[in-house]
Design an enzyme around this catalytic site. Structure first.
Site, PDB file in Angstrom:
ATOM      1  N   THR A 143       0.825  -1.210   0.000  1.00  0.00           N
ATOM      2  CA  THR A 143       0.000   0.000   0.000  1.00  0.00           C
ATOM      3  C   THR A 143       0.860   1.261   0.000  1.00  0.00           C
ATOM      4  OG1 THR A 143      -1.465   1.284   1.435  1.00  0.00           O
ATOM      5  CG2 THR A 143      -0.091  -0.309   2.527  1.00  0.00           C
ATOM      6  N   ASP A 144       0.288   2.354  -0.491  1.00  0.00           N
ATOM      7  CA  ASP A 144       0.992   3.646  -0.426  1.00  0.00           C
ATOM      8  C   ASP A 144       1.011   4.191   1.001  1.00  0.00           C
ATOM      9  OD1 ASP A 144      -1.703   4.342  -0.162  1.00  0.00           O
ATOM     10  OD2 ASP A 144      -1.693   5.838  -1.763  1.00  0.00           O
ATOM     11  N   GLU A 145       0.237   3.571   1.906  1.00  0.00           N
ATOM     12  CA  GLU A 145       0.173   4.096   3.276  1.00  0.00           C
ATOM     13  C   GLU A 145       1.506   3.928   4.010  1.00  0.00           C
ATOM     14  OE1 GLU A 145      -3.511   3.216   5.331  1.00  0.00           O
ATOM     15  OE2 GLU A 145      -4.548   2.978   3.423  1.00  0.00           O
ATOM     16  N   TYR A 168      -1.728  -0.616  10.915  1.00  0.00           N
ATOM     17  CA  TYR A 168      -1.852  -1.291   9.623  1.00  0.00           C
ATOM     18  C   TYR A 168      -0.679  -0.944   8.712  1.00  0.00           C
ATOM     19  CZ  TYR A 168      -3.258  -1.815   4.733  1.00  0.00           C
ATOM     20  OH  TYR A 168      -3.257  -2.107   3.384  1.00  0.00           O
ATOM     21  N   LYS A 172       2.434  -3.280   7.149  1.00  0.00           N
ATOM     22  CA  LYS A 172       2.700  -3.451   5.711  1.00  0.00           C
ATOM     23  C   LYS A 172       4.132  -2.969   5.377  1.00  0.00           C
ATOM     24  CE  LYS A 172       0.210  -4.745   2.934  1.00  0.00           C
ATOM     25  NZ  LYS A 172      -0.153  -6.120   2.456  1.00  0.00           N
TER      26      LYS A 172
HETATM   27  P1  NAD Z   1      -9.528  -7.883   2.238  1.00  0.00           P
HETATM   28  O1  NAD Z   1      -9.562  -7.558   3.694  1.00  0.00           O
HETATM   29  O2  NAD Z   1     -10.728  -7.670   1.409  1.00  0.00           O
HETATM   30  O3  NAD Z   1      -9.102  -9.408   2.052  1.00  0.00           O
HETATM   31  C1  NAD Z   1      -8.069 -10.002   2.810  1.00  0.00           C
HETATM   32  C2  NAD Z   1      -8.126 -11.498   2.552  1.00  0.00           C
HETATM   33  O4  NAD Z   1      -7.038 -12.107   3.266  1.00  0.00           O
HETATM   34  C3  NAD Z   1      -9.417 -12.150   3.052  1.00  0.00           C
HETATM   35  O5  NAD Z   1      -9.910 -13.065   2.106  1.00  0.00           O
HETATM   36  C4  NAD Z   1      -8.980 -12.880   4.325  1.00  0.00           C
HETATM   37  O6  NAD Z   1      -9.768 -14.033   4.598  1.00  0.00           O
HETATM   38  C5  NAD Z   1      -7.529 -13.223   4.000  1.00  0.00           C
HETATM   39  N1  NAD Z   1      -6.705 -13.402   5.193  1.00  0.00           N
HETATM   40  C6  NAD Z   1      -6.641 -12.562   6.266  1.00  0.00           C
HETATM   41  N2  NAD Z   1      -5.797 -13.089   7.187  1.00  0.00           N
HETATM   42  C7  NAD Z   1      -5.327 -14.250   6.674  1.00  0.00           C
HETATM   43  C8  NAD Z   1      -4.420 -15.243   7.154  1.00  0.00           C
HETATM   44  N3  NAD Z   1      -3.849 -15.141   8.360  1.00  0.00           N
HETATM   45  N4  NAD Z   1      -4.144 -16.305   6.360  1.00  0.00           N
HETATM   46  C9  NAD Z   1      -4.736 -16.428   5.129  1.00  0.00           C
HETATM   47  N5  NAD Z   1      -5.621 -15.544   4.653  1.00  0.00           N
HETATM   48  C10 NAD Z   1      -5.908 -14.451   5.416  1.00  0.00           C
HETATM   49  O7  NAD Z   1      -8.266  -7.076   1.680  1.00  0.00           O
HETATM   50  P2  NAD Z   1      -8.077  -6.349   0.276  1.00  0.00           P
HETATM   51  O8  NAD Z   1      -8.661  -5.000   0.353  1.00  0.00           O
HETATM   52  O9  NAD Z   1      -8.460  -7.275  -0.801  1.00  0.00           O
HETATM   53  O10 NAD Z   1      -6.487  -6.153   0.278  1.00  0.00           O
HETATM   54  C11 NAD Z   1      -5.632  -7.163  -0.266  1.00  0.00           C
HETATM   55  C12 NAD Z   1      -4.192  -6.717  -0.123  1.00  0.00           C
HETATM   56  O11 NAD Z   1      -3.999  -5.485  -0.811  1.00  0.00           O
HETATM   57  C13 NAD Z   1      -3.746  -6.485   1.313  1.00  0.00           C
HETATM   58  O12 NAD Z   1      -2.431  -6.977   1.459  1.00  0.00           O
HETATM   59  C14 NAD Z   1      -3.782  -4.974   1.473  1.00  0.00           C
HETATM   60  O13 NAD Z   1      -2.826  -4.548   2.420  1.00  0.00           O
HETATM   61  C15 NAD Z   1      -3.408  -4.541   0.077  1.00  0.00           C
HETATM   62  N6  NAD Z   1      -3.936  -3.219  -0.307  1.00  0.00           N
HETATM   63  C16 NAD Z   1      -5.282  -2.971  -0.275  1.00  0.00           C
HETATM   64  C17 NAD Z   1      -5.753  -1.727  -0.667  1.00  0.00           C
HETATM   65  C18 NAD Z   1      -7.232  -1.420  -0.694  1.00  0.00           C
HETATM   66  O14 NAD Z   1      -7.607  -0.296  -1.026  1.00  0.00           O
HETATM   67  N7  NAD Z   1      -8.116  -2.369  -0.390  1.00  0.00           N
HETATM   68  C19 NAD Z   1      -4.861  -0.716  -1.056  1.00  0.00           C
HETATM   69  C20 NAD Z   1      -3.496  -1.007  -1.035  1.00  0.00           C
HETATM   70  C21 NAD Z   1      -3.045  -2.264  -0.692  1.00  0.00           C
HETATM   71  P1  TYD Z   2     -10.862   3.501   4.154  1.00  0.00           P
HETATM   72  O1  TYD Z   2     -11.798   3.044   3.107  1.00  0.00           O
HETATM   73  O2  TYD Z   2     -10.947   2.868   5.509  1.00  0.00           O
HETATM   74  O3  TYD Z   2      -9.380   3.384   3.550  1.00  0.00           O
HETATM   75  P2  TYD Z   2      -7.960   3.935   4.148  1.00  0.00           P
HETATM   76  O4  TYD Z   2      -8.126   4.258   5.578  1.00  0.00           O
HETATM   77  O5  TYD Z   2      -7.057   2.751   3.938  1.00  0.00           O
HETATM   78  O6  TYD Z   2      -7.609   5.116   3.304  1.00  0.00           O
HETATM   79  O7  TYD Z   2     -11.051   5.060   4.356  1.00  0.00           O
HETATM   80  C1  TYD Z   2     -10.894   5.964   3.284  1.00  0.00           C
HETATM   81  C2  TYD Z   2     -11.028   7.368   3.845  1.00  0.00           C
HETATM   82  O8  TYD Z   2     -12.379   7.563   4.283  1.00  0.00           O
HETATM   83  C3  TYD Z   2     -10.165   7.630   5.058  1.00  0.00           C
HETATM   84  O9  TYD Z   2      -9.676   8.970   5.001  1.00  0.00           O
HETATM   85  C4  TYD Z   2     -11.100   7.457   6.231  1.00  0.00           C
HETATM   86  C5  TYD Z   2     -12.434   7.882   5.669  1.00  0.00           C
HETATM   87  N1  TYD Z   2     -13.630   7.199   6.223  1.00  0.00           N
HETATM   88  C6  TYD Z   2     -14.702   7.956   6.694  1.00  0.00           C
HETATM   89  O10 TYD Z   2     -14.703   9.187   6.666  1.00  0.00           O
HETATM   90  N2  TYD Z   2     -15.798   7.280   7.156  1.00  0.00           N
HETATM   91  C7  TYD Z   2     -15.859   5.913   7.215  1.00  0.00           C
HETATM   92  O11 TYD Z   2     -16.887   5.351   7.687  1.00  0.00           O
HETATM   93  C8  TYD Z   2     -14.753   5.163   6.717  1.00  0.00           C
HETATM   94  C9  TYD Z   2     -14.778   3.661   6.750  1.00  0.00           C
HETATM   95  C10 TYD Z   2     -13.651   5.850   6.228  1.00  0.00           C
END
Ligand code: NAD
Ligand code: TYD
Length: 364
Positions: A143-145, A168, A172
Site C-alpha cells: 500500500t501507499d500508506e 496497519y 505493511k
Molecule cells: P480484504 O480484507 O478484502 O481481504 C483479505 C483477505 O485475506 C481475506 O480473504 C482474508 O480471509 C484473507 N486473510 C486474512 N488473514 C489471513 C491469514 N492469516 N491467512 C490467510 N488468509 C488471510 O483485503 P483487500 O482490500 O483485498 O487487500 C488485499 C491486499 O492489498 C492487502 O495486502 C492490502 O494490504 C493490500 N492493499 C489494499 C488496498 C485497498 O484499497 N483495499 C490498497 C493497497 C493495498
Molecule cells: P478507508 O476506506 O478505511 O481506507 P484507508 O483508511 O485505507 O484510506 O477510508 C478511506 C477514507 O475515508 C479515510 O480517510 C477514512 C475515511 N472514512 C470515513 O470518513 N468514514 C468511514 O466510515 C470510513 C470507513 C472511512
C-alpha cells in the site's frame, strides 16, 4: 486488454498461489488472470477465510475454470499449512494479498495485523526460499500508506522514504522490508507494488465506498470522519489487477512499482458523488429528502493521514500500463454493481457464507 504477450514470456510459472484470494482485490485478481491475461496454468487460492474472505465471490470462476482453480483454506500464520500446500501443488510463484487490511480495526486490535501481515509474510517468504530455483516469483501487494501522509503538494513514488503511522501501515511497511531483504540477501525473486485506495466490486462494506453506497441505499447515516477533507487517490480494482500482473510477469526481480488512480478526491466529495449516484438510480429518501442529508460528521480517526497521492509514471513508462477507469465511470459502475448484487451483500453481512463454507469445504 493491452497485455504484451511476448514480454510476459520473460517469467513463466504454472502453479500460482494467490494468498487472500477470497478477499476484495484477490478475488478480482484471480478472475482477471483467468479471463484477461492468457495465463494457462493453475491458481491455488490460499485463504484463511476471516470475516473479510468470501469464497462465494469466486463461484463463477470455480464453475468456469474447473481444476485450474483450487481453493485451500489455510492460514499464513501457520508455516506447516503453507509448506503442505506448496508441496501438494508444486507452487512456483506467489501473489501475496492475504492481510488484515482495515486501518480502523488496526487501531482497535493491532495484534492481528502484526501476526498476519508481518509474521505471515515472513512464513510465506521462508517457504518460497526453501523451494530454491523451482521458485520463480514472489509478488508482494502493498500500500501507499507505508509512505505516511502528504501535505497539499507532492506525490509518493518508488523513492519516497517510509514513514507509516497506523498499526496497519506499519505492519505493511515491515512486510515490504522483509520481502526486500529476502531478495537482497537470498536472491529470492521478489517484486512489490504499492498502490493507492482501491474500489470496485466485491469490496467488504467496512471500507469507505461500499459502506457509503449501502448506507445511502438503506437510508442510514453516512459517517464522515472529521470535516471529510482528507484526500485519497482512487484506483479501480481492475486497473490495479492489471498492474500487478504486469509487474509480476515483466518486472526485474528486486524492483518496486507505485500504482495510482490519478483520481484524487476529498472524502466528503466521494460521499456526495455516491449520494448523487444512488439518488439517480433509486430517487431521494422516502420522506423526499436528498440522500446527502444522511451525511453525519463523526469524531476523526486517530492519527488520520491527511493526503495520499501516487506518481505512477514508472509503471507507465516501463510497461505502458494505464488506468482504464476514471472516478466518474468507475464510481457509477461500482454503485450499480452493489445495487445489482444484493445476494452477495447479504451473504457477507449476515455471516451466511461462513456457515456455508463450513459445510461446502468440510474436510478439505
Ligand atoms: P480484504 O480484507 O478484502 O481481504 C483479505 C483477505 O485475506 C481475506 O480473504 C482474508 O480471509 C484473507 N486473510 C486474512 N488473514 C489471513 C491469514 N492469516 N491467512 C490467510 N488468509 C488471510 O483485503 P483487500 O482490500 O483485498 O487487500 C488485499 C491486499 O492489498 C492487502 O495486502 C492490502 O494490504 C493490500 N492493499 C489494499 C488496498 C485497498 O484499497 N483495499 C490498497 C493497497 C493495498
Ligand atoms: P478507508 O476506506 O478505511 O481506507 P484507508 O483508511 O485505507 O484510506 O477510508 C478511506 C477514507 O475515508 C479515510 O480517510 C477514512 C475515511 N472514512 C470515513 O470518513 N468514514 C468511514 O466510515 C470510513 C470507513 C472511512
Amino acid at each position: 486488454m493491452w497485455y504484451n504477450q511476448e514480454a510476459m514470456k520473460k517469467i513463466s510459472f504454472g502453479n500460482l498461489m494467490v494468498t487472500g484470494g477470497a478477499g476484495f482485490i484477490g478475488s478480482n485478481f484471480i478472475r482477471h488472470v483467468f479471463e484477461k491475461t492468457g495465463y494457462a496454468g493453475r491458481i491455488v487460492n490460499f485463504d484463511a477465510l476471516t470475516y473479510a474472505g468470501n469464497p462465494r465471490s469466486l463461484d463463477d470462476v470455480a464453475a468456469k475454470f474447473g481444476e485450474r482453480y483450487v481453493f485451500v483454506r489455510g492460514d499464513i500464520r501457520d508455516p506447516e499449512a503453507i509448506r503442505r500446500a506448496f508441496d501438494e501443488y508444486s507452487i512456483d510463484a506467489v501473489c501475496h494479498f492475504a492481510a488484515e487490511s482495515h486501518v480502523d480495526r488496526s487501531i482497535v486490535s493491532p495484534g492481528a495485523f502484526i501476526e498476519t501481515n508481518v509474521n505471515g509474510t515472513f512464513n510465506l517468504l521462508q517457504a518460497a526460499r526453501e523451494r530454491g530455483d523451482a521458485f520463480v516469483r514472489f509478488h508482494h501487494v502493498s500500500t501507499d500508506e507505508v509512505f505516511g501522509s502528504l501535505g497539499a503538494e507532492g506525490f509518493f513514488s518508488e523513492t519516497t522514504p517510509y514513514q507509516p503511522h497506523s498499526p496497519y501501515s506499519a505492519s505493511k511497511a515491515s512486510s515490504d522490508h522483509i520481502a526486500r531483504a529476502y531478495h537482497d540477501t537470498y536472491g529470492l525473486n521478489v517484486t512489490i507494488t504499492n498502490c493507492s485506495n482501491n474500489y470496485g466490486p466485491y469490496q467488504f462494506p467496512e471500507k469507505l465506498i461500499p459502506l457509503m453506497i449501502l448506507n445511502a441505499v438503506e437510508g442510514k447515516p453516512l459517517p464522515v470522519y472529521g470535516e471529510g477533507l482528507n484526500i485519497r487517490d482512487w484506483l479501480h480494482v481492475e486497473d490495479h489487477c492489471a498492474a500487478i500482473w504486469t509487474v509480476m510477469t515483466q518486472a526485474e526481480s528486486g524492483t518496486t512499482y507505485c500504482v495510482g488512480g490519478r483520481s484524487e478526491l476529498r472524502n466528503i466529495d466521494v460521499v456526495k458523488r455516491i449520494c448523487a449516484l444512488v439518488e439517480r438510480f433509486r430517487g431521494p429518501l422516502p420522506n423526499g429528502a436528498p440522500r446527502e442529508s444522511l451525511i453525519t460528521h463523526v469524531a476523526d480517526r486517530l492519527g488520520h493521514d491527511k493526503r495520499y497521492a501516487i506518481d505512477c509514471s514508472k509503471i507507465e513508462r516501463d510497461f505502458g500500463w494505464r488506468q482504464t477507469h476514471t472516478a466518474d465511470s468507475g464510481f457509477e459502475e461500482t454503485v450499480r454493481w452493489y445495487l445489482d448484487n444484493p445476494a452477495w451483500v447479504e451473504s457477507v453481512r449476515s455471516g451466511e457464507y461462513l456457515r456455508w463454507i463450513e459445510t461446502y469445504y468440510a474436510g478439505r
